[in-house]
Design a protein around this motif. Structure first.
Motif, PDB file in Angstrom:
ATOM      1  N   THR A   1     -42.736  66.220  11.082  1.00  0.00           N
ATOM      2  CA  THR A   1     -40.480  66.490  10.343  1.00  0.00           C
ATOM      3  C   THR A   1     -40.177  65.078  10.326  1.00  0.00           C
ATOM      4  O   THR A   1     -40.048  64.062  11.498  1.00  0.00           O
ATOM      5  N   THR A   2     -38.867  65.048   9.197  1.00  0.00           N
ATOM      6  CA  THR A   2     -38.042  64.435  10.133  1.00  0.00           C
ATOM      7  C   THR A   2     -38.011  64.120  11.414  1.00  0.00           C
ATOM      8  O   THR A   2     -36.649  63.809  11.879  1.00  0.00           O
TER       9      THR A   2
ATOM     10  N   ASP B   1     -30.504  71.976   6.402  1.00  0.00           N
ATOM     11  CA  ASP B   1     -31.606  71.479   7.703  1.00  0.00           C
ATOM     12  C   ASP B   1     -32.132  72.400   6.375  1.00  0.00           C
ATOM     13  O   ASP B   1     -33.227  73.364   6.201  1.00  0.00           O
ATOM     14  N   ARG B   2     -34.053  71.196   6.115  1.00  0.00           N
ATOM     15  CA  ARG B   2     -34.806  72.071   5.130  1.00  0.00           C
ATOM     16  C   ARG B   2     -35.046  72.676   4.338  1.00  0.00           C
ATOM     17  O   ARG B   2     -35.265  73.523   3.754  1.00  0.00           O
TER      18      ARG B   2
ATOM     19  N   GLN C   1     -36.874  65.709   2.464  1.00  0.00           N
ATOM     20  CA  GLN C   1     -36.465  66.821   2.981  1.00  0.00           C
ATOM     21  C   GLN C   1     -36.804  67.471   4.042  1.00  0.00           C
ATOM     22  O   GLN C   1     -36.345  67.927   5.047  1.00  0.00           O
ATOM     23  N   HIS C   2     -38.185  67.595   4.352  1.00  0.00           N
ATOM     24  CA  HIS C   2     -38.608  68.435   5.583  1.00  0.00           C
ATOM     25  C   HIS C   2     -39.685  66.732   6.385  1.00  0.00           C
ATOM     26  O   HIS C   2     -39.604  66.872   7.644  1.00  0.00           O
ATOM     27  N   THR C   3     -40.205  66.639   5.611  1.00  0.00           N
ATOM     28  CA  THR C   3     -41.550  66.229   5.697  1.00  0.00           C
ATOM     29  C   THR C   3     -41.603  64.515   5.277  1.00  0.00           C
ATOM     30  O   THR C   3     -41.178  64.644   3.418  1.00  0.00           O
TER      31      THR C   3
ATOM     32  N   SER D   1     -42.878  66.075   1.333  1.00  0.00           N
ATOM     33  CA  SER D   1     -41.591  66.402   0.873  1.00  0.00           C
ATOM     34  C   SER D   1     -41.351  66.864  -0.541  1.00  0.00           C
ATOM     35  O   SER D   1     -41.616  67.156  -1.441  1.00  0.00           O
TER      36      SER D   1
ATOM     37  N   ASP E   1     -42.658  73.006   1.530  1.00  0.00           N
ATOM     38  CA  ASP E   1     -40.866  73.425   1.119  1.00  0.00           C
ATOM     39  C   ASP E   1     -41.003  74.241   0.699  1.00  0.00           C
ATOM     40  O   ASP E   1     -39.873  75.109   0.305  1.00  0.00           O
TER      41      ASP E   1
ATOM     42  N   TYR F   1     -41.393  77.406   2.129  1.00  0.00           N
ATOM     43  CA  TYR F   1     -40.451  77.842   3.418  1.00  0.00           C
ATOM     44  C   TYR F   1     -39.221  78.764   2.606  1.00  0.00           C
ATOM     45  O   TYR F   1     -38.417  80.035   2.598  1.00  0.00           O
TER      46      TYR F   1
END
Ligand SMILES: Cc1cc2nc3c(=O)[nH]c(=O)nc-3n(C[C@H](O)[C@H](O)[C@H](O)COP(=O)(O)OP(=O)(O)OC[C@H]3O[C@@H](n4cnc5c(N)ncnc54)[C@H](O)[C@@H]3O)c2cc1C
Length: 364
Positions: free
Chosen positions: A225-226, A308-309, A325-327, A330, A339, A342
């Motif tokens: 993740t970021t 946040d994500r 965005q998250h990884t 993304s 994503d 989620y």
């Protein structure tokens, strides 16, 4: 034009590319009332705008959206047109409600939700997901304006094939995958120069017979993740050349230069002071994201969405498909589903969130 019709949905998804469709898959599974508004008049618009010979850097094994394998042998690298066909088929197969020719001009808050204005109609929704893509507005550096009209110039989104470019010496500006691939294609028929502003780490597409993304997947790197230490490191060096390299470019007879810093007439000047007379320039200089049409205070001073994500501080407003965005995955075909799942879960939770006690009490 004044809007005349107002439509209502629980959720409106803006953008019908892979991110919007992957989310649509999960929202349909939830049985949710939603629509997907797509500016273009045909599906998979972003892919159709890319050059004719484009082959993916991810193999078919890693190009599938949720619920539908990418057709054909898993180890091959599909073409641009195959992706467009796959996305078109995906929307049809899952009967996703994509409204083509529907550009959203503005979004603002109203009451408990959001109002989305289009040219000819308005939508109201409790929740909105912005999935308008990580590569939106073609960026061309200001020096382009100083070139003569006689020099044919285009951004990489305007490049289709060598026939789009005049005969004679061509300069491709931009040392990313796009710049290298276009330069290589052009080098078969003319003298090509490539200006590289910042060097990216070249990685082979296949290592010991396996696809690069097999390693990223197997080691879990693609899902870092970021916020993680490794994710932060990867993000810093995010730009990697996949399958291209300066050495390979030289083998194709392409002459490499540093950053293009100036232009006048038909001459481009590079950072080391050297200059080059050209007939054509392809600007493979990337894109900018433009969210200025979203009138909700969820952006930092540089206009970047704060989230946040993908979940913003404005209840019911989300982003999907952004770079990192998250990884690392993304904004890639094969991983946007993580994503999307989620965000779909958050959309579901938003609806089932208990009412604040004072309201719930008053209703009883
Ligand atoms: C040259 C290139 C090669 C790539 N190769 C690969 C690869 O090999 N493998 C891989 O996994 N990824 C690849 N990618 C990255 C990524 O998969 C693509 O960029 C992909 O198109 C992103 O999908 P998206 O749905 O997030 O955005 P997009 O595909 O850009 O879709 C967004 C959609 O939103 C619409 N839209 C925009 N604004 C509005 C609005 N205001 N109202 C309504 N609709 C709107 C647009 O018309 C568009 O259809 C590549 C990217 C590029 C640029």
């Amino acid at each position: 034009m004044t809007s005349t019709i107002t439509k209502h949905h629980d959720v409106v998804v803006v953008g019908g590319g892979q991110a919007g469709l992957a989310l649509g898959y999960f929202l349909a599974q939830q049985g949710r009332d939603f629509t997907i508004l797509e500016a273009a008049g045909e599906p998979a618009a972003a892919w159709r705008e890319r050059w004719d010979s484009l082959a993916l850097f991810t193999s078919a094994r890693y190009d599938a959206l949720p619920g539908l394998a990418f057709p054909g042998a898993p180890n091959r690298y599909p073409t641009r047109d195959e992706v467009a066909d796959y996305l078109t088929d995906y929307a049809r197969r899952f009967e996703l409600p994509v409204e083509l020719g529907s550009r959203v001009r503005s979004i603002h808050r109203a009451g408990h939700g959001y109002v989305l204005e289009l040219d000819d109609r308005t939508y109201e929704a409790e929740q909105v997901v912005v999935a308008t893509g990580p590569f939106q507005e073609p960026f061309v550096p200001p020096i382009a304006e100083r070139l003569d009209e006689g020099v044919v110039q285009m951004h990489s989104t305007g490049y289709r094939s060598p026939e789009s470019v005049p005969d004679g010496r061509v300069l491709v500006v931009g040392g990313g995958n796009t710049g290298f691939q276009i330069a290589e294609e052009l080098s078969a028929s003319r003298e090509v120069h490539l200006a590289i502003g910042s060097r990216q780490t070249p990685l082979p597409q296949r290592i010991l017979g396996r696809d690069l993304f097999w390693y990223l997947d197997a080691t879990g790197l693609i899902r870092k993740t970021t916020a993680s230490r490794v994710g932060k490191l990867m993000r810093k060096r995010e730009d990697t050349l996949i399958g291209s390299s300066p050495r390979r470019a030289r083998r194709h007879g392409i002459e490499l230069h540093g950053r293009a810093v100036g232009a006048t007439g038909s001459t481009v000047t590079f950072a080391d002071g050297a200059d080059l007379d050209v007939r054509g320039v392809i600007w493979a200089t990337g894109f900018r994201v433009d969210h200025s049409w979203i009138d909700v205070p969820v952006f930092d001073e540089n206009g970047r969405a704060v989230h946040d994500r993908g979940v913003t501080a404005s209840p019911g407003l989300y982003f999907l498909g952004q770079l990192w965005q998250h990884t690392r995955g993304s904004a890639l075909l094969g991983w946007v589903k993580d994503d999307a799942a989620y965000i779909a879960e958050r959309v579901g939770a938003f609806r089932s969130r208990p009412l604040p006690t004072e309201i719930a009490g008053a209703k009883r």
